[in-house]
Design a protein around this motif. Structure first.
Motif, mmCIF file in Angstrom:
data_model
loop_
_atom_site.group_PDB
_atom_site.id
_atom_site.type_symbol
_atom_site.label_atom_id
_atom_site.label_comp_id
_atom_site.label_asym_id
_atom_site.label_seq_id
_atom_site.Cartn_x
_atom_site.Cartn_y
_atom_site.Cartn_z
ATOM 1 N N LEU A 19 92.547 48.338 72.877
ATOM 2 C CA LEU A 19 91.990 48.706 71.576
ATOM 3 C C LEU A 19 92.315 50.144 71.193
ATOM 4 O O LEU A 19 91.520 50.826 70.540
ATOM 5 C CB LEU A 19 90.464 48.489 71.575
ATOM 6 C CG LEU A 19 90.014 47.032 71.618
ATOM 7 C CD1 LEU A 19 88.501 46.935 71.695
ATOM 8 C CD2 LEU A 19 90.536 46.279 70.394
ATOM 9 N N GLY A 20 93.490 50.616 71.616
ATOM 10 C CA GLY A 20 93.989 51.877 71.095
ATOM 11 C C GLY A 20 94.433 51.687 69.655
ATOM 12 O O GLY A 20 94.137 50.661 69.016
ATOM 13 N N GLY A 25 88.168 49.779 78.663
ATOM 14 C CA GLY A 25 87.425 51.016 78.448
ATOM 15 C C GLY A 25 86.091 50.797 77.761
ATOM 16 O O GLY A 25 85.851 49.775 77.108
ATOM 17 N N THR A 26 85.251 51.805 77.881
ATOM 18 C CA THR A 26 83.921 51.757 77.241
ATOM 19 C C THR A 26 83.616 53.053 76.492
ATOM 20 O O THR A 26 82.477 53.300 76.116
ATOM 21 C CB THR A 26 82.817 51.521 78.290
ATOM 22 O OG1 THR A 26 82.889 52.554 79.287
ATOM 23 C CG2 THR A 26 82.960 50.160 78.947
ATOM 24 N N GLY A 27 84.638 53.893 76.283
ATOM 25 C CA GLY A 27 84.427 55.180 75.631
ATOM 26 C C GLY A 27 84.201 55.053 74.139
ATOM 27 O O GLY A 27 84.156 53.946 73.571
ATOM 28 N N ASP A 28 84.088 56.209 73.500
ATOM 29 C CA ASP A 28 83.790 56.231 72.068
ATOM 30 C C ASP A 28 84.862 55.538 71.248
ATOM 31 O O ASP A 28 84.553 54.816 70.290
ATOM 32 C CB ASP A 28 83.640 57.679 71.590
ATOM 33 C CG ASP A 28 82.367 58.336 72.096
ATOM 34 O OD1 ASP A 28 81.462 57.595 72.543
ATOM 35 O OD2 ASP A 28 82.268 59.573 72.047
ATOM 36 N N ALA A 57 86.941 53.094 72.095
ATOM 37 C CA ALA A 57 86.846 51.636 72.247
ATOM 38 C C ALA A 57 85.630 51.099 71.497
ATOM 39 O O ALA A 57 85.695 50.048 70.843
ATOM 40 C CB ALA A 57 86.772 51.265 73.725
ATOM 41 N N ARG A 58 84.529 51.820 71.572
ATOM 42 C CA ARG A 58 83.305 51.378 70.880
ATOM 43 C C ARG A 58 83.506 51.364 69.370
ATOM 44 O O ARG A 58 83.119 50.407 68.692
ATOM 45 C CB ARG A 58 82.142 52.295 71.259
ATOM 46 C CG ARG A 58 80.818 51.950 70.567
ATOM 47 C CD ARG A 58 79.724 52.933 70.944
ATOM 48 N NE ARG A 58 80.119 54.304 70.694
ATOM 49 C CZ ARG A 58 80.118 54.864 69.479
ATOM 50 N NH1 ARG A 58 79.775 54.151 68.419
ATOM 51 N NH2 ARG A 58 80.474 56.126 69.326
ATOM 52 N N GLN A 59 84.106 52.408 68.832
ATOM 53 C CA GLN A 59 84.330 52.473 67.394
ATOM 54 C C GLN A 59 85.279 51.376 66.926
ATOM 55 O O GLN A 59 85.075 50.761 65.872
ATOM 56 C CB GLN A 59 84.873 53.848 67.021
ATOM 57 C CG GLN A 59 83.848 54.970 67.176
ATOM 58 C CD GLN A 59 84.474 56.351 67.040
ATOM 59 O OE1 GLN A 59 85.651 56.480 66.694
ATOM 60 N NE2 GLN A 59 83.698 57.382 67.326
ATOM 61 N N THR A 91 84.473 44.958 75.277
ATOM 62 C CA THR A 91 84.858 46.219 75.902
ATOM 63 C C THR A 91 84.335 46.237 77.333
ATOM 64 O O THR A 91 83.418 45.506 77.688
ATOM 65 C CB THR A 91 84.310 47.429 75.127
ATOM 66 O OG1 THR A 91 82.878 47.335 75.059
ATOM 67 C CG2 THR A 91 84.874 47.482 73.714
ATOM 68 N N GLY A 92 84.948 47.072 78.159
ATOM 69 C CA GLY A 92 84.539 47.157 79.558
ATOM 70 C C GLY A 92 85.110 46.062 80.435
ATOM 71 O O GLY A 92 84.715 45.914 81.590
ATOM 72 N N GLY A 93 86.052 45.279 79.914
ATOM 73 C CA GLY A 93 86.651 44.212 80.710
ATOM 74 C C GLY A 93 87.324 43.177 79.832
ATOM 75 O O GLY A 93 87.389 43.316 78.601
#
Length: 468
Positions: A19-20, A43-46, A48-50, A64-66
């Motif tokens: 999700l880049g 990833g689970t960072g900002d 990826a969340r956004q 996200t996260g997997g």
């Protein structure tokens, strides 16, 4: 490409891995066209969340996260972001299930059938050459955008209400691996040398992916190749072609028979048999940037018959005069106390640092280090001796740098953070000297990316002068 999935309504769910910027753009593109999309990121960072929140609002199933490997194995198609290695579990699951895998650029090309492209690949110089090509196309009056590996996903252009007519398209080996339908209006190969050996099993595998730029060559193709690089001239053989179909022209720093070349006696850039501009009027440092300018000028010249005129030649020359160094690529970031500070943080492999070292003409301290990528550093020794004072070895690669170069040139390991490295460089230089950050390594031991590394170099270079 796997065009069948785009006929009528979707034949099944499309799984987007990563999700880049490119993954987010292609997932949005597919969703807006009515495809069922599952998008996932480890990833689970900002960021990826956004991305997840934005895509969920469009009806995309986001994780996200997997990754849901079973769901990916049931997909009709998998779209892989270039940063996802081939052995990653979601791609391995897709291959095992026989699911086709393509990249973001492959999908975007489907939605941009009228787009004309200058596709640029190679080991070094891709980004600068791409930026110059885009600059020249705009100077020639075209609606043109720099895209691909340079930072703007091609899918982002496809989302625009009015897509551009042209794209200067930087293509990494990772992107070419998953873009079977690539067919540029003009294809450019800057150079070839070993790289990404942390991801590829062999140099041959890396070069084979570069050769995919030429996989769909035909009589109407146009190619710009580096006459000084035997590997580039023979690259087409890696796709099984004895000859490269289409119009093939070359650029060179040495060969006066090349269509674009550097006349060192006249100190001028020559294009198609006539002077283009004096070397002194092109503002970028180093012979390697002269090569980039020659490649870009020739590509723009060949891109359309309307460009091969005296007026177009003048426009190309004027545009080259006005082109400035990109950030983190032999970028002068300031002169403090008579010492020039040069940011070449984008040099993440030995061959890229080699051209930087070869271009230095004043005494300098070289900052070399970061996360090792598998190449020996010994090739840097001979050109470093010409003007180099000392190599400061830092980061995870410091012991390897010292082992490879310590018996050949002065090497000083620096413990501590990046600020300590810069402080030591300052202590070792005086008026008339330079400090060159050209690490030959990735940045991931100390920084998130090479941009962050270069920005910190700039800040630290100015900090002790009271100008940060």
């Amino acid at each position: 490409m796997n065009a069948g999935i785009f006929r009528g309504r979707p034949a099944g769910e499309v799984a987007v891995i990563g999700l880049g910027k490119s993954g987010r753009s292609v997932a949005e593109l597919l969703a807006r066209d009515g495809h069922a999309v599952y998008a996932s990121d480890a990833g689970t960072g900002d960021a990826a969340r956004q991305a997840a929140e934005s895509l969920a609002a469009l009806g995309v199933a986001v994780q996200t996260g997997g990754h849901d490997l079973a769901r990916i194995a049931r997909a009709a198609l998998v779209v892989a972001s270039p940063g996802v290695p081939p052995e990653a579990p979601p791609l391995a699951a897709a291959r095992e299930a026989g699911v086709p895998i393509v990249g973001e650029i492959e999908i975007a090309l489907h939605y941009l059938p009228a787009l004309r492209t200058v596709g640029i690949t190679g080991t070094n110089g891709k980004t600068t050459t791409t930026a110059i090509v885009g600059h020249l196309l705009r100077a020639l009056g075209h609606d043109a955008v720099d895209a691909g590996n340079i930072g703007t996903p091609l899918a982002e252009l496809a989302l625009r209400e009015r897509p551009p007519a042209w794209a200067a398209l930087e293509l990494s080996s990772f992107q070419l691996h998953d873009t079977p339908s690539v067919d540029p209006t003009v294809g450019v190969v800057t150079n070839l040398s070993p790289d990404h050996l942390d991801r590829y099993a062999s140099i041959d595998a890396y070069y084979a992916d570069k050769a995919r730029l030429m996989a769909n060559a035909h009589a109407g193709s146009r190619w710009v190749l580096n006459a000084d690089d035997a590997g580039v001239l023979a690259l087409h053989r890696r796709i099984g072609a004895e000859q490269l179909a289409g119009e093939v022209r070359t650029f060179s720093l040495r060969d006066p028979s090349a269509a674009a070349h550097y006349d060192r006696t006249a100190d001028a850039l020559i294009l198609d048999g006539a002077p283009l501009l004096p070397r002194a009027e092109f503002p970028l440092l180093g012979d390697h940037n002269v090569a980039n300018a020659l490649a870009a000028a020739l590509a723009a010249w060949m891109a359309d018959e309307a460009h091969r005129t005296p007026e177009a030649r003048l426009r190309i020359a004027d545009a080259l005069r006005g082109f400035h160094a990109l950030k983190h690529r032999m970028e002068p970031v300031g002169t403090y106390g008579g010492v020039a500070w040069i940011n070449d943080s984008k040099a993440t492999n030995v061959s890229s640092t080699l051209v930087a070292v070869q271009g230095m003409t004043r005494p300098y301290v070289l900052l070399l280090g970061g996360r090792h990528k598998g190449e020996p550093y010994t090739a840097l020794a001979e050109p470093f001796r010409r003007h180099g004072k000392v190599v400061l070895a830092y980061g995870e690669a410091a012991p390897i740098v010292e082992q490879d170069l310590g018996r050949l040139v002065p090497v000083e390991p620096v413990d501590g953070d990046f600020a300590a490295v810069v402080a030591r460089a300052r202590a070792l230089t005086g008026p008339g000297d330079a400090v060159l950050l050209s690490p030959a390594c990735s940045s991931f031991d100390m920084f998130r990316n090479y941009e962050e590394r270069g920005a910190e170099f700039r800040r630290l270079a100015a900090a002790e002068q009271g100008t940060a």
